[in-house]
Design a protein around this motif. Structure first.
Motif, PDB file in Angstrom:
ATOM      1  N   GLY A  16     -37.312  -3.333  -7.182  1.00  0.00           N
ATOM      2  CA  GLY A  16     -36.670  -4.563  -7.609  1.00  0.00           C
ATOM      3  C   GLY A  16     -35.447  -4.836  -6.754  1.00  0.00           C
ATOM      4  O   GLY A  16     -34.673  -3.926  -6.464  1.00  0.00           O
ATOM      5  N   HIS A  40     -39.902  -6.887  -5.379  1.00  0.00           N
ATOM      6  CA  HIS A  40     -39.819  -7.928  -6.401  1.00  0.00           C
ATOM      7  C   HIS A  40     -38.392  -8.459  -6.385  1.00  0.00           C
ATOM      8  O   HIS A  40     -37.464  -7.785  -6.836  1.00  0.00           O
ATOM      9  CB  HIS A  40     -40.164  -7.357  -7.772  1.00  0.00           C
ATOM     10  CG  HIS A  40     -41.459  -6.591  -7.792  1.00  0.00           C
ATOM     11  ND1 HIS A  40     -42.676  -7.166  -7.515  1.00  0.00           N
ATOM     12  CD2 HIS A  40     -41.721  -5.284  -8.057  1.00  0.00           C
ATOM     13  CE1 HIS A  40     -43.634  -6.258  -7.612  1.00  0.00           C
ATOM     14  NE2 HIS A  40     -43.081  -5.110  -7.935  1.00  0.00           N
ATOM     15  N   THR A  42     -35.232 -11.144  -7.153  1.00  0.00           N
ATOM     16  CA  THR A  42     -34.656 -12.173  -7.999  1.00  0.00           C
ATOM     17  C   THR A  42     -33.279 -12.494  -7.453  1.00  0.00           C
ATOM     18  O   THR A  42     -32.710 -11.702  -6.692  1.00  0.00           O
ATOM     19  CB  THR A  42     -34.576 -11.715  -9.467  1.00  0.00           C
ATOM     20  OG1 THR A  42     -34.200 -12.825 -10.289  1.00  0.00           O
ATOM     21  CG2 THR A  42     -33.555 -10.599  -9.647  1.00  0.00           C
ATOM     22  N   VAL A  69     -31.217  -8.124 -13.487  1.00  0.00           N
ATOM     23  CA  VAL A  69     -32.069  -6.943 -13.638  1.00  0.00           C
ATOM     24  C   VAL A  69     -33.048  -7.130 -14.793  1.00  0.00           C
ATOM     25  O   VAL A  69     -34.215  -6.705 -14.715  1.00  0.00           O
ATOM     26  CB  VAL A  69     -31.211  -5.676 -13.834  1.00  0.00           C
ATOM     27  CG1 VAL A  69     -32.088  -4.477 -14.174  1.00  0.00           C
ATOM     28  CG2 VAL A  69     -30.397  -5.385 -12.578  1.00  0.00           C
ATOM     29  N   LEU A  72     -36.338  -8.496 -13.990  1.00  0.00           N
ATOM     30  CA  LEU A  72     -37.258  -7.603 -13.281  1.00  0.00           C
ATOM     31  C   LEU A  72     -37.947  -6.608 -14.209  1.00  0.00           C
ATOM     32  O   LEU A  72     -38.929  -5.972 -13.818  1.00  0.00           O
ATOM     33  CB  LEU A  72     -36.502  -6.825 -12.199  1.00  0.00           C
ATOM     34  CG  LEU A  72     -35.874  -7.657 -11.072  1.00  0.00           C
ATOM     35  CD1 LEU A  72     -34.952  -6.778 -10.236  1.00  0.00           C
ATOM     36  CD2 LEU A  72     -36.951  -8.293 -10.199  1.00  0.00           C
ATOM     37  N   ASN A  73     -37.444  -6.459 -15.422  1.00  0.00           N
ATOM     38  CA  ASN A  73     -37.954  -5.418 -16.315  1.00  0.00           C
ATOM     39  C   ASN A  73     -39.444  -5.555 -16.610  1.00  0.00           C
ATOM     40  O   ASN A  73     -40.160  -4.561 -16.745  1.00  0.00           O
ATOM     41  CB  ASN A  73     -37.173  -5.416 -17.630  1.00  0.00           C
ATOM     42  CG  ASN A  73     -35.782  -4.822 -17.476  1.00  0.00           C
ATOM     43  OD1 ASN A  73     -35.458  -4.236 -16.446  1.00  0.00           O
ATOM     44  ND2 ASN A  73     -34.957  -4.988 -18.503  1.00  0.00           N
ATOM     45  N   PRO A  77     -40.120  -2.158 -11.999  1.00  0.00           N
ATOM     46  CA  PRO A  77     -39.847  -1.495 -10.723  1.00  0.00           C
ATOM     47  C   PRO A  77     -39.361  -0.070 -10.971  1.00  0.00           C
ATOM     48  O   PRO A  77     -38.810   0.232 -12.025  1.00  0.00           O
ATOM     49  CB  PRO A  77     -38.749  -2.359 -10.107  1.00  0.00           C
ATOM     50  CG  PRO A  77     -38.051  -2.965 -11.282  1.00  0.00           C
ATOM     51  CD  PRO A  77     -39.133  -3.205 -12.298  1.00  0.00           C
ATOM     52  N   VAL A  80     -33.994  -0.276  -8.586  1.00  0.00           N
ATOM     53  CA  VAL A  80     -33.443  -1.618  -8.387  1.00  0.00           C
ATOM     54  C   VAL A  80     -32.323  -1.539  -7.365  1.00  0.00           C
ATOM     55  O   VAL A  80     -31.446  -0.668  -7.451  1.00  0.00           O
ATOM     56  CB  VAL A  80     -32.920  -2.224  -9.702  1.00  0.00           C
ATOM     57  CG1 VAL A  80     -32.186  -3.537  -9.426  1.00  0.00           C
ATOM     58  CG2 VAL A  80     -34.066  -2.461 -10.678  1.00  0.00           C
ATOM     59  N   SER A 111     -30.510   2.716  -9.895  1.00  0.00           N
ATOM     60  CA  SER A 111     -30.034   1.515  -9.221  1.00  0.00           C
ATOM     61  C   SER A 111     -29.115   1.892  -8.062  1.00  0.00           C
ATOM     62  O   SER A 111     -28.457   2.932  -8.083  1.00  0.00           O
ATOM     63  CB  SER A 111     -29.276   0.613 -10.199  1.00  0.00           C
ATOM     64  OG  SER A 111     -30.099   0.232 -11.280  1.00  0.00           O
TER      65      SER A 111
END
Length: 274
Positions: A16, A40, A42, A69, A72-73, A77, A80, A111
Motif C-alpha cells: 500500500g 495499491h 491512494t 491508510v 487501503l485496508n 496490503p 504500507v 508501515s
C-alpha cells in the motif's frame, strides 16, 4: 478456449502506498517492483498550497494518514509506505517515527516512510557523509539537511532547484546537472530528494560518473517496502539494490571548483548549490 490448466492468477502480495495529492510518478514506482508484487496507491486530500514546509505538514497530519491508510485496508496490503520525503522529514526523526506508528494503528500492518527509508538506506550503504539534490526552496532543503544531521550524517554539499510546483516535469538533464554541482569533496553517496522528481533512468548513469552510490526518494521507498516483504527491488545496476554495483573509493575533488559549505543566507535564492 479452455484455459483451466492455467489455474488462475498467482496469489497477490500487496504494497500500500500513501502519496500526496499531487504525486504524478506512479509509473516510476512500478519500475522497481517485481512481477509478483502489486502496488495499491491512494492519495491525500487536495489542499491549495504549493510545495513548502506548510504543505509538508498538511499532507503528513496523523488524521490525514489515518484516513488514507483506512482506504487501503479492504485490499489487505502487507506493508504500507508513505511516499513523500518532505512530509516525512518535516517533523524530524521523532515526527517520522510517530507517523509510522499512526499508520500502523490505522492499518494493523507494518508501515514506513520515504525519509525513514532514506536513513535505512544510508545505514545499509554505511554512509556517514552525503550530498543532496532537491527540487525544493531553501527553507524545505534546510529542513532535510537538519533531518539528516539529526541522524548523525554530515551533508557535504547540496544543490536545490527552488521549485514550488510541477516537480514531476523536471528533465533528467537538469537532475544530472544538479547532481554534479552537489557532489564535492568526500561525499560517500548522493541522495536525490522528492518522490515527485523523476530519477529511475538517471541513477545508473550518475553512479558511473560520480563513482559513489546514488539513491533517490522513490528508490529508497520501494527498496524498504519490498525488503519488509522479504523480496528485492529490481532495476539496472543500482548500488542500493545490487551489492555488486557498490563502490569503495570516494570520488576525487575536481580542481577549480569551490568548496561546499552550506546553504546561502539569502532565503530568496531559488536555485543554486552550496
Amino acid at each position: 478456449m479452455d484455459v483451466s490448466f492455467l489455474g488462475g492468477p498467482r496469489p497477490q502480495r500487496g504494497v500500500g502506498v500513501v502519496a500526496p495529492f499531487d504525486f504524478a510518478l506512479d509509473r516510476e514506482l512500478w519500475r522497481w517492483v517485481p512481477d509478483e508484487i502489486s502496488l495499491h496507491l491512494t492519495r491525500t486530500p487536495y489542499v491549495p498550497v504549493e510545495v513548502s514546509l506548510d504543505l509538508a505538514r498538511l499532507v503528513s497530519e496523523h488524521e490525514t494518514l489515518h484516513e488514507a491508510v483506512r482506504t487501503l485496508n479492504a485490499i489487505a496490503p502487507e506493508v504500507v509506505a508513505y511516499a513523500c520525503t518532505s512530509g516525512s522529514f518535516v517533523g524530524g526523526i521523532a515526527g517520522e517515527r510517530a507517523m509510522c506508528a499512526a499508520m500502523t494503528r490505522a492499518g494493523a500492518v507494518p508501515s514506513l516512510t520515504t525519509s525513514g527509508a532514506l536513513l535505512d538506506a544510508l545505514a545499509e550503504l554505511d554512509v556517514r557523509r552525503v550530498a543532496l539534490v532537491t527540487p525544493y526552496t531553501v527553507s524545505v532543503t534546510r529542513s532535510l539537511e537538519e533531518y539528516v544531521a539529526e541522524a548523525g550524517v554530515s551533508v557535504t554539499g547540496c544543490a536545490y532547484m527552488g521549485l514550488t510546483r510541477h516537480i514531476w516535469k523536471v528533465p533528467y538533464r537538469q537532475v544530472s546537472e544538479m547532481a554534479h554541482k552537489a557532489v564535492q569533496g568526500d561525499a560517500q553517496a548522493l541522495f536525490i530528494s522528492c518522490t515527485n522528481l523523476p530519477t529511475y533512468d538517471v541513477i545508473p548513469q550518475l553512479e558511473a560518473e560520480l563513482r559513489i552510490p546514488v539513491i533517490s526518494a522513490n528508490q529508497v521507498t520501494m527498496w524498504a517496502a519490498l525488503r519488509r516483504l522479504g523480496t528485492r527491488a529490481v532495476g539496472p545496476y543500482q548500488a542500493l539494490i545490487d551489492p555488486a554495483a557498490r563502490y569503495g573509493p570516494v570520488r576525487p575533488e575536481i580542481p577549480g571548483l569551490p568548496e561546499v559549505r552550506g546553504l546561502p543566507d539569502e532565503e530568496q535564492q531559488q536555485e543554486g548549490w552550496t
